[in-house]
Design an enzyme around this catalytic site. Structure first.
Site, mmCIF file in Angstrom:
data_model
loop_
_atom_site.group_PDB
_atom_site.id
_atom_site.type_symbol
_atom_site.label_atom_id
_atom_site.label_comp_id
_atom_site.label_asym_id
_atom_site.label_seq_id
_atom_site.Cartn_x
_atom_site.Cartn_y
_atom_site.Cartn_z
ATOM 1 N N CYS A 137 16.119 -32.122 30.631
ATOM 2 C CA CYS A 137 16.840 -33.295 31.130
ATOM 3 C C CYS A 137 17.360 -34.055 29.925
ATOM 4 C CB CYS A 137 15.903 -34.184 31.941
ATOM 5 S SG CYS A 137 16.786 -35.534 32.762
ATOM 6 N N LYS A 216 13.600 -34.044 44.100
ATOM 7 C CA LYS A 216 13.193 -35.154 43.241
ATOM 8 C C LYS A 216 13.819 -36.431 43.780
ATOM 9 C CE LYS A 216 13.366 -36.842 38.500
ATOM 10 N NZ LYS A 216 13.618 -36.484 37.105
ATOM 11 N N LYS A 269 8.663 -33.991 44.095
ATOM 12 C CA LYS A 269 8.289 -35.084 43.193
ATOM 13 C C LYS A 269 8.834 -36.398 43.722
ATOM 14 C CE LYS A 269 9.357 -36.772 38.650
ATOM 15 N NZ LYS A 269 10.178 -36.651 37.494
ATOM 16 N N TYR A 334 -1.476 -36.044 35.339
ATOM 17 C CA TYR A 334 -1.867 -36.760 34.114
ATOM 18 C C TYR A 334 -3.383 -36.926 34.038
ATOM 19 C CZ TYR A 334 3.075 -37.970 33.770
ATOM 20 O OH TYR A 334 4.438 -37.906 33.672
HETATM 21 C C1 PBG Z 1 13.302 -36.893 33.513
HETATM 22 C C2 PBG Z 1 12.006 -37.020 34.195
HETATM 23 C C3 PBG Z 1 11.421 -38.160 34.786
HETATM 24 C C4 PBG Z 1 10.159 -37.775 35.209
HETATM 25 C C5 PBG Z 1 10.002 -36.430 34.907
HETATM 26 N N1 PBG Z 1 11.171 -35.978 34.294
HETATM 27 C C6 PBG Z 1 11.906 -39.559 34.871
HETATM 28 C C7 PBG Z 1 13.021 -39.912 35.753
HETATM 29 O O1 PBG Z 1 13.584 -39.104 36.478
HETATM 30 O O2 PBG Z 1 13.379 -41.068 35.700
HETATM 31 C C8 PBG Z 1 9.149 -38.675 35.852
HETATM 32 C C9 PBG Z 1 7.731 -38.214 35.739
HETATM 33 C C10 PBG Z 1 6.718 -39.258 36.008
HETATM 34 O O3 PBG Z 1 6.983 -40.372 36.460
HETATM 35 O O4 PBG Z 1 5.544 -38.942 35.763
HETATM 36 N N2 PBG Z 1 14.415 -37.077 34.282
#
Ligand code: PBG
Length: 345
Positions: A137, A216, A269, A334
């Site tokens: 990303c 997501k 997610k 985590y």
């Molecule tokens: C990158 C990404 C994010 C997360 C994982 N990859 C942040 C987002 O999309 O803003 C979030 C993971 C977490 O909150 O533990 N885009």
């Protein structure tokens, strides 16, 4: 005489013959264990790590109590700790200082970046014992903090979906070169799984897999992550690319598309507020499902425990079990290392 204030006067016989008494199977811990439907193994867990440039660094992450950002060398010691606990899968996120950020997020494909470095070292140290995933990303690499590249349009500044794919593919290829087993695109651009699959194949990386962040949501539960990865958008939000929390059919559509495009595993997610999505997706695909128990969900349990409102060990175990029960094969957590070390799971 039936005296309602005195239970002793109630008729003793049950009004119906109870052929089923579910409590029988709960009568001892051994019996409960033998009929338990869901089990957690260390190999079910994927441990996320934030890796930054430098040496000998271990920096506490304020928003994620108990967790740190590591330089590639100190990350290696944590990877060893994970392997000793029986974990096999690690997921790497790069964290870059602002000086390394630009509108295209070029540092994402830097071979000397913290993630490629950590990949090379982990591969050298642990060989095939470890499964290395990398987040793909641009948000931790762009000066504006968005997950893709931007463009001016008559409707204002917008994400340039198709231009972003090239930057993402360069990042994924760099990770593959450095030894990643699987790349995990989390940007939510349309068509990125197919694009990455083609780029990997054309470069000869036919064996490098794709874990797609297929479903997501634009969630409030990513707050602590954006602090950890220093990747908050400098303006606007991610609603034009991440999913609307009100949609479930759309989740099935996203997952089906990513499977067609060549994803090897599909992710949902966040996890906790989306167990319905996991449960609905489970019968809709034969691919393994991954759930991301995200940063805000971790921070919530930490805060609850800190406030004395809940027993962290039991709450973590219940949470992870619930995610598996809903249909996840693998869980990004985590809490994984602490939970295994303290025998919470
Ligand atoms: C990158 C990404 C994010 C997360 C994982 N990859 C942040 C987002 O999309 O803003 C979030 C993971 C977490 O909150 O533990 N885009």
């Amino acid at each position: 005489m039936l005296d309602l204030k005195n239970p002793e006067t109630l008729p003793v016989d049950a009004p119906v013959q109870l052929t089923q008494r579910p409590r029988r199977l709960r009568s001892s811990a051994a019996l409960r264990e033998s009929v338990a439907e869901t089990h957690l193994r260390p190999t079910d867990l994927i441990v996320p790590f934030f890796v930054m440039p430098g040496q000998g660094l271990s920096e506490p992450i304020a928003a994620l109590p108990g967790l740190h950002r590591y330089s590639p060398d100190t990350f290696l010691r944590q990877a060893e700790r994970a392997l000793e606990l029986g974990v096999r899968s690690l997921l790497l996120f790069g964290v870059l200082p602002d000086t390394h950020k630009d509108p295209l997020g070029k540092s994402a494909a830097d071979p000397e970046g913290p993630v490629p470095q950590a990949l090379r070292e982990a591969r050298k140290a642990f060989g095939e014992e470890v499964v290395l995933y990398t987040d793909v990303c641009l948000c931790a690499h762009t000066s504006h903090g968005h997950c893709g590249v931007l463009k001016e349009t008559p409707r204002g500044v917008r994400i340039d979906n198709d231009r972003s794919l090239r930057q993402l593919a360069a990042m994924a290829l760099m990770h593959a070169e450095a030894g990643a087993d699987l790349v995990a695109p989390s940007d939510m651009m349309d068509g990125r799984v197919g694009y990455l699959r083609r780029a990997l194949d054309q470069a000869g990386h036919t064996e490098v897999g794709i874990l797609s962040y297929a479903v997501k949501y634009a969630s409030a539960f990513y707050g602590p992550f954006r602090d950890a990865a220093q990747s908050a958008p400098s303006f606007g939000d991610r609603a034009t690319y991440q999913m609307d929390v009100r949609n479930a059919r759309e989740a099935l559509k996203e997952a089906a598309l990513d499977e067609l495009e060549g994803a090897d595993l599909l992710m949902v997610k966040p996890a906790l507020a989306y167990l319905d999505i996991l449960a609905r997706l489970r019968p809709a695909t034969h691919l393994p499902l991954v759930a991301y128990n995200v940063s805000g969900e971790y921070a919530m349990l930490k805060a609850g425990a800190q406030a004395g409102a809940l027993d962290e060990a039991r709450a973590v175990r219940e949470t992870l079990i619930a995610i598996k029960r809903a249909g996840a094969d693998l869980i990004i957590s985590y809490h994984a290392l602490e939970a295994l070390e303290k025998r919470w799971i």
